[in-house]
Design a protein around this motif. Structure first.
Motif, mmCIF file in Angstrom:
data_model
loop_
_atom_site.group_PDB
_atom_site.id
_atom_site.type_symbol
_atom_site.label_atom_id
_atom_site.label_comp_id
_atom_site.label_asym_id
_atom_site.label_seq_id
_atom_site.Cartn_x
_atom_site.Cartn_y
_atom_site.Cartn_z
ATOM 1 N N LEU A 41 0.820 -1.213 0.000
ATOM 2 C CA LEU A 41 0.000 0.000 0.000
ATOM 3 C C LEU A 41 0.856 1.266 0.000
ATOM 4 N N MET A 42 2.005 1.217 0.657
ATOM 5 C CA MET A 42 2.895 2.380 0.724
ATOM 6 C C MET A 42 3.670 2.581 -0.569
ATOM 7 N N PHE A 53 9.599 8.870 1.839
ATOM 8 C CA PHE A 53 8.605 9.797 1.315
ATOM 9 C C PHE A 53 7.247 9.102 1.150
ATOM 10 N N GLU A 54 7.277 7.869 0.692
ATOM 11 C CA GLU A 54 6.046 7.088 0.554
ATOM 12 C C GLU A 54 5.492 6.702 1.927
ATOM 13 N N GLU A 60 0.505 9.860 6.930
ATOM 14 C CA GLU A 60 -0.312 11.072 7.025
ATOM 15 C C GLU A 60 -1.715 10.830 6.471
ATOM 16 N N LYS A 61 -1.825 9.956 5.504
ATOM 17 C CA LYS A 61 -3.160 9.610 4.987
ATOM 18 C C LYS A 61 -3.959 8.870 6.064
ATOM 19 N N GLN A 62 -3.278 8.012 6.824
ATOM 20 C CA GLN A 62 -3.940 7.229 7.868
ATOM 21 C C GLN A 62 -4.237 8.049 9.123
ATOM 22 N N HIS A 63 -3.282 8.920 9.523
ATOM 23 C CA HIS A 63 -3.366 9.574 10.832
ATOM 24 C C HIS A 63 -3.488 11.085 10.773
#
Length: 98
Positions: A41-42, A53-54, A60-63
């Motif tokens: 997923l990353m 970076f990934e 940041e997308k998750q939290h």
């Protein structure tokens, strides 16, 4: 003071048990996503590994934006060659895809 620490430990333990219960099936086996699933997923550029970076984008997308900012800033600085003053560091540690 001792009571406050004990209460905090019980709260943390209860939260951990609920997360564990969430990822276990009826037989008690772990049924959550594997490490390989998470890395896939990353890995947005599909090169077989997730660079810092990934990882940052995924976390940041998750939290939410700014999650673990100090730590990830340090990692990105190292990856970009900004944390080492030697002339060859940027070639060794730089991310040529950015």
């Amino acid at each position: 003071m001792c009571c406050a620490v004990a209460l905090m430990m019980l709260t943390v333990q209860a939260h951990a048990e609920s997360a564990l219960e969430y990822f276990t099936d009826s037989t008690g086996k772990y049924a959550g996503p594997s490490l390989e699933d998470q890395l896939a997923l990353m890995d947005t550029d599909h090169n077989g590994f997730a660079d810092v970076f990934e990882v940052r984008a995924y976390l940041e997308k998750q939290h939410g934006k700014g999650y673990q900012k100090e730590l990830l800033d340090k990692w990105e600085s190292s990856a970009a060659g900004k944390s080492c003053s030697t002339p060859f560091a940027k070639q060794l540690y730089g991310d040529s895809t950015r």
